[in-house]
Design a protein around this motif. Structure first.
Motif, short mmCIF file in Angstrom:
data_model
loop_
_atom_site.label_atom_id
_atom_site.label_comp_id
_atom_site.label_asym_id
_atom_site.label_seq_id
_atom_site.Cartn_x
_atom_site.Cartn_y
_atom_site.Cartn_z
N VAL B 14 1.00 4.76 7.41
CA VAL B 14 0.86 4.35 6.01
C VAL B 14 0.70 2.83 5.90
CG1 VAL B 14 2.08 4.18 3.80
CG2 VAL B 14 2.15 6.32 5.10
N ILE B 15 -0.31 2.43 5.15
CA ILE B 15 -0.42 1.03 4.72
C ILE B 15 -0.38 1.04 3.19
CG2 ILE B 15 -1.70 -1.14 4.82
CD1 ILE B 15 -3.15 -0.13 7.28
N VAL B 73 -3.09 6.54 5.88
CA VAL B 73 -2.85 6.69 4.44
C VAL B 73 -2.77 5.29 3.85
CG1 VAL B 73 -1.24 7.50 2.68
CG2 VAL B 73 -1.61 8.86 4.75
N ALA B 74 -3.61 5.03 2.87
CA ALA B 74 -3.66 3.67 2.31
C ALA B 74 -3.59 3.71 0.79
CB ALA B 74 -4.95 2.97 2.76
N ILE B 100 -6.78 8.71 4.01
CA ILE B 100 -6.41 9.33 2.75
C ILE B 100 -6.00 8.25 1.76
CG2 ILE B 100 -4.87 10.98 1.59
CD1 ILE B 100 -4.49 12.43 4.23
N SER B 101 -6.59 8.32 0.56
CA SER B 101 -6.17 7.42 -0.51
C SER B 101 -6.46 8.12 -1.84
CB SER B 101 -6.94 6.10 -0.44
OG SER B 101 -6.53 5.23 -1.47
N LEU B 131 2.58 8.06 0.54
CA LEU B 131 2.96 6.65 0.68
C LEU B 131 4.47 6.50 0.86
CD1 LEU B 131 0.75 4.97 -2.12
CD2 LEU B 131 0.37 4.82 0.35
N GLU B 132 5.21 7.37 0.22
CA GLU B 132 6.68 7.27 0.27
C GLU B 132 7.28 7.97 1.48
OE1 GLU B 132 7.70 8.89 -3.54
OE2 GLU B 132 7.18 7.03 -4.61
N HIS B 133 6.48 8.74 2.20
CA HIS B 133 6.96 9.45 3.41
C HIS B 133 6.09 9.05 4.60
CE1 HIS B 133 8.52 11.85 0.08
NE2 HIS B 133 9.48 12.24 0.90
#
Lengths: 475, 192
Positions: B14-15, B73-74, B100-101, B131-133
């Protein structure tokens, strides 16, 4: 005639329909014909390699126009000498394009051409860009050409290969957006201020998936250079393309240029081009209205192009983590204006603002004034032709007398891949199109502005509204 | 030619940052290359290396094993900016196979799909969950356009059908275009 074809069509729809080789289906995108393919050294080598691997030829070298601009040095060099490339890789890239264009019979405006320059400056300048055309280039600022009532957009290198080999692209029909500027802008407000205000209004992704048509009194009042500046930055709002219907201003600008017809052919062309405008009642997926009378000279405070504010306005409070990160990078504080910030470099150039009218604006400000101590100012004309014109008008002498550097044409510090760049921490007032972190060199801090505002920053040594500069000593 | 893409079961990286532009993905000064290979070392270069070119210790991208983490994931509006295909080339070479965004810039999205990097638009709720995981195993089923998030809110996505076809077959669309040369001949004859 079916009701469908009687529906009033927009400029975009007319251009889309007119270039369909094959309409889209549920399974496959439309095959869209490309009238003009612009090529430069950075995004083309891998495309030519694919052609070579597959034994394919360039289908229409006559519809392909190449130049060198991104990796090219802007320093002077003597005829017959090797250009002073920043790196071996840059030299190799330019020589690769020279070899590829020679092998495929493509016209290249290279080092010896009087029309070498930034690809989005020379296309219009040659009259290669014309109303009603589809124009593509492996470059996101291709929307510039939409200023002439063309459908022009940037593509990736794989697609550059597609167009080289087939003169066609696979495309799903984008959505449409009309941005209408009501009223006239105030004196001192430039095309750059208009587009920075538009992007600030709709956001860095406000145009994603869309082709934008700019309309309204303030757009019609712009000269062609101003219209190019507006369309150029459509991608900074995420849009595929931006366009403005052709009118008398467009025709007058194009008349007599190398690639436009002359004699009876000219009248026929104008009659045909005049058809390329949105009909009354044409509808758009999105309609945006902006009050042009409220637009002020603009500057950006963040690391995305939608962070434009009036030059003397305070930097807004951060609305997100990304904004806080941008403020940290820029070393700006909310509530404090960008105006007054000490400047290290000024860059006047790029496909957004390197045309003759831009240089006249910058020269008007620099005339009789000196670049402030400790500031480096780079003036980079968009093409050899712009440089020659500027020198004929004596603009070069104004810049040099002020203490600015008068360079050879190219993309230069907009993309900072030719050796022209900012240093870590430096604040650069730039007439280019992107203020992304590191865009003008790792750690360099970019604020985007008009040529007048950039020139004013150069002479004041800090960011300032050009209208508030004190009169030069000789005046 | 990219490999065929059907299923992908992998962990996410995740970014959580919005508007990650192409100059962050690969800085312009590296665009003087004339090949598309070997750009993975340059992916997110200025985030990963100091001014002397030494890898930064405290940057998780430098410790990432992309054999187990193939899904980026961005934040919203990933890939905005330039048309450089070097951006997906670099991300693919770095090891990512999907991004994924909640929003992905047009040209980047088009370029990614042509290079074996599946661009997936997630609905806001699923995007927020991802984003939170950080660092979760998820499963992408391209044929059915479905992402399974394990304990999270799985979602359906859509990708342009022809792009999906090309990804699943591992083919470039150039063959489709060259097969329609007769249509182009007819168009040129009609409009000449």
């Amino acid at each position: 005639m079916s009701p469908e074809t009687e529906r009033p069509r927009s400029l975009f729809e007319k251009l889309w329909d007119a270039h369909l080789v094959k309409a889209e289906t549920a399974d496959t995108p439309a095959i869209l014909y490309v009238d003009l393919h612009l090529v430069h050294e950075v995004t083309s080598p891998q495309a030519f390699s694919v052609l070579a691997e597959r034994g394919l030829k360039v289908r229409r070298p006559d519809r392909t126009l190449a130049t060198i601009d991104h990796a090219t040095p802007t320093l002077d060099f003597a005829p017959g000498e090797t250009p002073p490339y920043a790196t071996e890789a840059a030299r190799n890239q330019v020589e690769t394009l020279q070899a590829n264009t020679a092998a495929h019979g493509i016209a290249l405006h290279g080092w010896d051409s009087p029309h070498r320059g930034v690809v989005h400056v020379i296309g219009p300048e040659l009259g290669a860009t014309q109303p009603g055309m589809t124009i593509v280039c492996g470059d996101s600022h291709t929307a510039t050409h939409g200023a002439f009532g063309a459908l022009a957009f940037g593509i990736g290198t794989t697609e550059v290969g597609h167009v080289l080999a087939t003169q066609c692209l696979l495309q799903r029909k984008p959505k449409s957006m009309r941005i209408t500027l009501d009223g006239q802008t105030r004196p001192g407000v430039s095309a750059k201020d208009i587009i920075l205000a538009i992007i600030a209004e709709i956001g860095v992704d406000g145009g994603t998936g869309c082709v934008i048509e700019y309309a309204g009194e303030a757009i019609e009042a712009l000269d062609m250079e101003g219209r190019m500046t507006v369309c150029n930055m459509s991608i900074e709002a995420g849009a595929r393309a931006g366009m403005i219907a052709a009118d008398e201003t467009t025709f007058a600008w194009l008349k007599g240029r190398e690639r436009v017809p002359s004699g009876p052919g000219w009248d026929e062309a104008v009659e045909r081009w005049a058809h390329f405008r949105s009909e009354p009642g044409a509808t758009f997926d999105h309609d945006v209205f902006i009050d042009a009378t409220k637009i002020r000279p603009m500057i950006t405070w963040g690391t995305a192009p939608d962070t434009g504010i009036a030059v003397d306005a305070p930097v807004p409070r951060a609305r997100s983590a990304s904004h806080r990160k941008a403020l940290d990078y820029m070393k700006f504080q909310a509530g404090m204006p960008v105006s007054g910030q000490k400047v290290d470099q000024v860059f006047i150039g790029s496909c957004t603002n390197s045309r003759i009218t831009d240089l006249r604006e910058a020269a008007r400000i620099m005339s009789g004034r000196k670049v402030a101590p400790g500031v480096r100012a780079l003036v980079v004309p968009g093409s050899v032709a712009v440089r020659v014109q500027a020198e004929a008008e004596g603009l070069d002498r104004i810049f040099i007398a002020a203490g600015a550097e008068w360079r050879q044409p190219g993309c230069s510090m907009c993309i900072a891949m030719n050796g022209d760049k900012g240093e870590p921490g430096q604040l650069i007032v730039s007439t280019s199109n992107r203020n992304f972190a590191g865009r003008q060199g790792p750690g360099a801090r970019t604020v985007l502005a008009s040529p007048a505002t950039a020139a004013a920053a150069a002479v004041a040594g800090h960011v300032i509204d050009p209208a508030t500069l004190t009169e030069p000593a000789h005046a | 030619m990219p490999e065929r893409f059907e299923h992908l079961k992998s962990r996410t990286f995740v970014i959580d940052q919005e508007d990650i532009d192409t100059d962050q993905i690969i800085p312009a000064r590296f665009l003087t290359t004339t090949t598309r290979e070997g750009l993975g070392d340059l992916a997110f270069h200025d985030w990963r290396y100091d001014s002397d070119g030494k890898p930064l210790d405290n940057v998780s991208l430098n410790a990432l094993d992309t054999r187990s983490h193939r899904i980026l994931v961005a934040g919203r509006n990933f890939g905005c900016g330039s048309s450089r295909e070097h951006a997906p080339w670099a991300l693919h070479d770095f090891g990512f196979r999907a991004v994924i965004s909640s929003e992905i810039a047009d040209i980047f999205r088009s370029n990614a799909a042509k290079n074996g990097l599946l661009p997936i638009l997630a609905p806001p709720e699923a995007h927020r969950w991802l984003l939170e995981h950080p660092d979760v195993e998820i499963e992408i089923d391209l044929a059915n356009q479905r992402v399974d998030l394990g304990n999270g809110p799985g979602f359906d996505f859509t990708i342009e059908p022809f792009a999906r076809h090309c990804l699943m077959e591992g083919t470039d669309p150039l063959g489709f275009l060259t097969a329609h040369a007769a249509d182009t001949d007819a168009y040129e004859a009609r409009t000449a």
